[in-house]
Design a protein around this motif. Structure first.
Motif, PDB file in Angstrom:
ATOM      1  N   ILE A  86      -4.962  22.279  -1.088  1.00 51.56           N
ATOM      2  CA  ILE A  86      -4.256  21.012  -0.889  1.00 51.56           C
ATOM      3  C   ILE A  86      -4.742  19.894  -0.564  1.00 51.56           C
ATOM      4  O   ILE A  86      -5.809  19.793   0.116  1.00 51.56           O
ATOM      5  N   ARG A  87      -4.744  18.751  -1.357  1.00 58.09           N
ATOM      6  CA  ARG A  87      -5.286  17.384  -1.177  1.00 58.09           C
ATOM      7  C   ARG A  87      -4.506  16.558  -0.959  1.00 58.09           C
ATOM      8  O   ARG A  87      -3.453  16.268  -1.780  1.00 58.09           O
ATOM      9  N   ILE A  88      -4.508  15.658   0.163  1.00 59.04           N
ATOM     10  CA  ILE A  88      -3.358  14.968   0.781  1.00 59.04           C
ATOM     11  C   ILE A  88      -3.771  13.328   0.829  1.00 59.04           C
ATOM     12  O   ILE A  88      -4.727  13.124   1.380  1.00 59.04           O
ATOM     13  N   ALA A  89      -3.222  12.530   0.174  1.00 63.30           N
ATOM     14  CA  ALA A  89      -3.244  11.079  -0.122  1.00 63.30           C
ATOM     15  C   ALA A  89      -2.144  10.550   0.993  1.00 63.30           C
ATOM     16  O   ALA A  89      -1.219  11.206   1.273  1.00 63.30           O
ATOM     17  N   PHE A  90      -2.437   9.300   1.225  1.00 61.56           N
ATOM     18  CA  PHE A  90      -1.320   8.499   2.101  1.00 61.56           C
ATOM     19  C   PHE A  90      -1.132   7.243   1.656  1.00 61.56           C
ATOM     20  O   PHE A  90      -1.320   6.208   2.287  1.00 61.56           O
ATOM     21  N   ASP A  91      -0.668   7.092   0.243  1.00 61.44           N
ATOM     22  CA  ASP A  91      -0.474   5.981  -0.443  1.00 61.44           C
ATOM     23  C   ASP A  91       1.030   5.681  -0.040  1.00 61.44           C
ATOM     24  O   ASP A  91       1.990   6.313  -0.467  1.00 61.44           O
ATOM     25  N   SER A  92       1.151   4.568   0.481  1.00 59.24           N
ATOM     26  CA  SER A  92       2.647   4.002   0.972  1.00 59.24           C
ATOM     27  C   SER A  92       3.476   3.560  -0.276  1.00 59.24           C
ATOM     28  O   SER A  92       4.641   3.390  -0.088  1.00 59.24           O
ATOM     29  N   SER A  93       2.660   3.271  -1.133  1.00 57.26           N
ATOM     30  CA  SER A  93       3.482   2.644  -2.438  1.00 57.26           C
ATOM     31  C   SER A  93       3.763   3.714  -3.346  1.00 57.26           C
ATOM     32  O   SER A  93       4.320   3.604  -4.328  1.00 57.26           O
ATOM     33  N   ASP A  94       3.680   5.258  -3.046  1.00 55.59           N
ATOM     34  CA  ASP A  94       3.825   6.291  -3.943  1.00 55.59           C
ATOM     35  C   ASP A  94       4.823   7.353  -3.411  1.00 55.59           C
ATOM     36  O   ASP A  94       5.250   8.282  -3.915  1.00 55.59           O
TER      37      ASP A  94
END
Length: 341
Positions: A86-94
């Motif tokens: 599990i790999r987590i990004a925090f892209d507010s535009s996505d």
């Protein structure tokens, strides 16, 4: 509209719409739903790597992931491992989204399997529910939501979602068919169910905002169809010898039981794992050297109701999970064998 919800993307790989296994719908207390073939091996350790995010955002993700691991027979380890499942990004535009269950293993290691673009309420818990194999509750085929499709499509095209009609139909209006999921009845309190305004329905019956796991979420994730703490784990796996003279005899002796096996492929080549007997078996193959990497799954490719997996394997250790097709009520004897061709 002030009460327009934020809704996450349901990222299930397209092959799942083509590779279905039949299930039977049963009456009972099971409420959550899980697409068939997406569960990890019971007792697995899932590793998480953050791909950005502030300390506060990462802490929120850890906290809400723990809601699931407290009740499910899984470990969720936040160790930023290079090969984390599990790999987590925090892209507010996505927006917010996650791949479902073992689909995470099909995503390149330099790409996220989850995005937490907003962290309202129980969003992290909702997305981790997907990562563990759960689907959206509002797409439960047993759900009673009577959508006003024109209104839903119009409102989801506006802020904060900006979805086109196809995206809205896929993520909200489309329901799974009964043969795509484990689970039956609808749970109005599930963390996997979003808030939807009453004005989006034909009968004025909307849904509430759920920011914590419901009792039925907890029962389902810890139940026989998902990750029971009383079930066998990898450490209990029975060793199978490749090309053994005799088949290994076994049985599903109680409802929901899983039998776990391991074998070593000493050389690269084509291997066959199959079951025989009167019992309707579902079988999964994991590896190499990893109990969370799903390689193959089969139900009835063998003789009668038996499972048969033929795969080209490299040298390494492999794990086999066997369960009855009907986890709720199925029992019976079978034999299993591994051969190198």
């Amino acid at each position: 509209m002030a009460d327009r919800p934020k809704v996450c993307f349901d990222r299930i790989l397209p092959r799942d719409l083509m590779r279905l296994q039949p299930t039977q719908r049963r009456d009972g207390r099971v409420r959550a739903i899980s697409p068939i073939g997406k569960t990890w091996m019971n007792g697995s350790a899932l590793h998480v790597r953050f791909m950005g995010g502030t300390a506060a955002e990462q802490a929120k993700a850890r906290e809400q992931a723990g809601w699931w691991s407290e009740v499910a027979n899984l470990k969720i380890e936040f160790n930023n491992a290079p090969n984390a499942e599990i790999r987590i990004a925090f892209d507010s535009s996505d927006g917010a989204w996650s791949y479902v269950g073992t689909d995470c293993r099909s995503i390149a290691l330099d790409q996220p399997t989850m995005n937490l673009g907003f962290l309202d309420g129980g969003t992290s818990a909702h997305e981790f529910g997907h990562a563990l194999g759960l689907a959206h509750e509002h797409q439960n085929p047993a759900g009673g939501i009577q959508w006003n499709e024109e209104v839903v499509i119009r409102e989801m095209a506006k802020s904060p979602n900006f979805w086109d009609e196809q995206t809205t139909r896929h993520n909200i209006l489309r329901r799974y068919s009964a043969d795509q999921i484990n689970g039956t009845s609808f749970d109005a309190e599930s963390i996997m169910l979003y808030f939807f305004p009453a004005s989006w329905t034909l009968n004025g019956a909307g849904t509430q905002e759920n920011d914590t796991l419901s009792q039925l979420d907890k029962q389902f994730i810890a139940g026989a169809k998902m990750y029971p703490k009383t079930g066998n784990t990898v450490s209990d796996a029975v060793e199978l010898k490749v090309n053994a003279q005799r088949r290994t005899s076994a049985s599903i002796g109680k409802f929901g039981e899983e039998d776990l096996y391991r074998f070593t492929a000493k050389k690269d080549g084509r291997y066959v794992i199959d079951t025989r007997g009167p019992t309707d078996i579902v079988m999964k193959l994991f590896g190499p050297n990893n109990e969370t990497s799903l390689l193959a799954e089969d139900d009835d490719s063998g003789t009668d109701l038996n499972a048969h997996i033929a795969a080209d394997l490299i040298a390494g250790d492999y794990f086999v999970q066997v369960r009855h097709y009907n986890r709720a009520r199925g029992l019976g004897n079978y034999t299993i064998k591994v051969r190198k061709l």
